[in-house]
Write an enzyme that holds these catalytic residues in place. Sequence first.
Site, PDB file in Angstrom:
ATOM      1  N   LYS A  39      45.688  31.191  28.464  1.00 57.75           N
ATOM      2  CA  LYS A  39      45.981  32.144  29.066  1.00 57.75           C
ATOM      3  C   LYS A  39      44.954  32.350  30.742  1.00 57.75           C
ATOM      4  O   LYS A  39      44.025  32.307  30.749  1.00 57.75           O
ATOM      5  CB  LYS A  39      46.347  33.371  29.156  1.00 57.75           C
ATOM      6  CG  LYS A  39      45.352  34.379  27.982  1.00 57.75           C
ATOM      7  CD  LYS A  39      45.422  35.582  27.092  1.00 57.75           C
ATOM      8  CE  LYS A  39      44.551  35.939  26.849  1.00 57.75           C
ATOM      9  NZ  LYS A  39      44.609  37.169  25.433  1.00 57.75           N
ATOM     10  N   TYR A 271      23.294  45.764  50.800  1.00 54.21           N
ATOM     11  CA  TYR A 271      24.173  47.423  52.244  1.00 54.21           C
ATOM     12  C   TYR A 271      24.026  48.721  50.904  1.00 54.21           C
ATOM     13  O   TYR A 271      23.790  48.351  49.898  1.00 54.21           O
ATOM     14  CB  TYR A 271      25.805  47.335  50.905  1.00 54.21           C
ATOM     15  CG  TYR A 271      26.504  46.439  51.858  1.00 54.21           C
ATOM     16  CD1 TYR A 271      26.415  45.753  53.548  1.00 54.21           C
ATOM     17  CD2 TYR A 271      26.791  45.332  51.764  1.00 54.21           C
ATOM     18  CE1 TYR A 271      26.935  44.790  54.130  1.00 54.21           C
ATOM     19  CE2 TYR A 271      28.205  44.357  52.525  1.00 54.21           C
ATOM     20  CZ  TYR A 271      27.853  44.486  53.478  1.00 54.21           C
ATOM     21  OH  TYR A 271      28.525  43.904  54.200  1.00 54.21           O
TER      22      TYR A 271
END
Length: 386
Positions: A39, A271
Amino acid sequence: MNETAPFRVRAEIDLAALRANVRALRAHAPDAAFMAVVKADAYGHGMVPCAKAAVQAGAAWIGTATPEEALALRAAGLPGRIMCWLWTPGGPWREGVEAGLDMSVSAPWALEEVTAAAREAGRTARIQLKADTGLGRNGCMPADWPELVAASLRAEAEGLVRVTGLWSHFACADEPGHPSIAAQLTVFREMVAYAEGEGIRPEVRHIANSPATLTLPETHFDLVRPGIAMYGVSPSPEVGTPEDFGLRPVMTLTASLAHVKHAPGGHGVSYGHHYVTPGATTLGLVPAGYGDGIPRHASGTAPVLVDGKWRTVAGRVAMDQFVVDLGGDEPEVGAEAVLFGPGDRGEPTAEDWAQAAGTIAYEIVTRIGSRVPRVYVNERPGIGEM
Ligand SMILES: *Cc1c(COP(=O)(O)O)cnc(C)c1O
């Protein structure tokens, strides 16, 4: 993309390691069939190549969450049994019947939809009844089980379905000794015995995920369903390391430094300036960020191997890039930065990243994004037992 082409960032997927992991897991559960859980794009490793490699190493079954994943595998030519378990109303039941999928049913609405699809297709649907033995997620509660079993028997009598499996899923198999494990096993045995007593004749009864496959032989029943361990990642450090179980990590995530430069002390990095160079140093730019699935929570903490040394993410992980403080070293631009891999070249592992980011290694590998090319190595052509 081939093995030697230049790259920004890439995830190398070692299919020989995956095949060896499947064989190692099969040796842990020699009497059970093997379902390879692929999956979520094989936990980020690439669904179709990984499913093929697992089949080559002896997986008789493939498991997915969604029917779309299962149908894509069938469309890609995967033979044999493919099971999927996460259905929603209006799902592609008819396509599932026609593709010969084994489709999980947890509730009467799903049984109604699958029998209607079987009637339209003029073909018997394979279904597997899922029991909630204590996970509290999907699955039929014990109180509702008699009704689901009875309705399934009626649909079987009409030739609309064949109940191929009775199954469940653990909540805490990765916590050795957790009391819920024995409690769930007791409930599972009772629910299976009830269904069989009423006349259900399943081909397979199964409940074991990776940690149960590795550490709880009494949970193996007819089939085991490992996911994470097949990719060479331990379900949790508490259970053990990959080496403890003869497993090897399949994914190696590598980037090419996009910039290397000298910076003075006191220079803010990325940042927010959460990192400020403590003195004159060199900075390396790693061109991968949260847009590639690098967890922003790893800002300031996660390790990267550059030029033989562990460096730490300096400041924030941005969307496309992050910086490491190279401590004055001057690797060439383009030098390799290994974020994680098996660990035997000295690089960090996905588990190291998980600990840095406050998550589990499952999430680290699974979230590596579609912008990162997967490069398959040691791929073997064809599908068949080795
Ligand atoms: C994901 C999943 C598995 C595999 O779990 P791992 O912990 O990765 O081994 C097995 N069964 C079900 C129902 C799952 O959703």
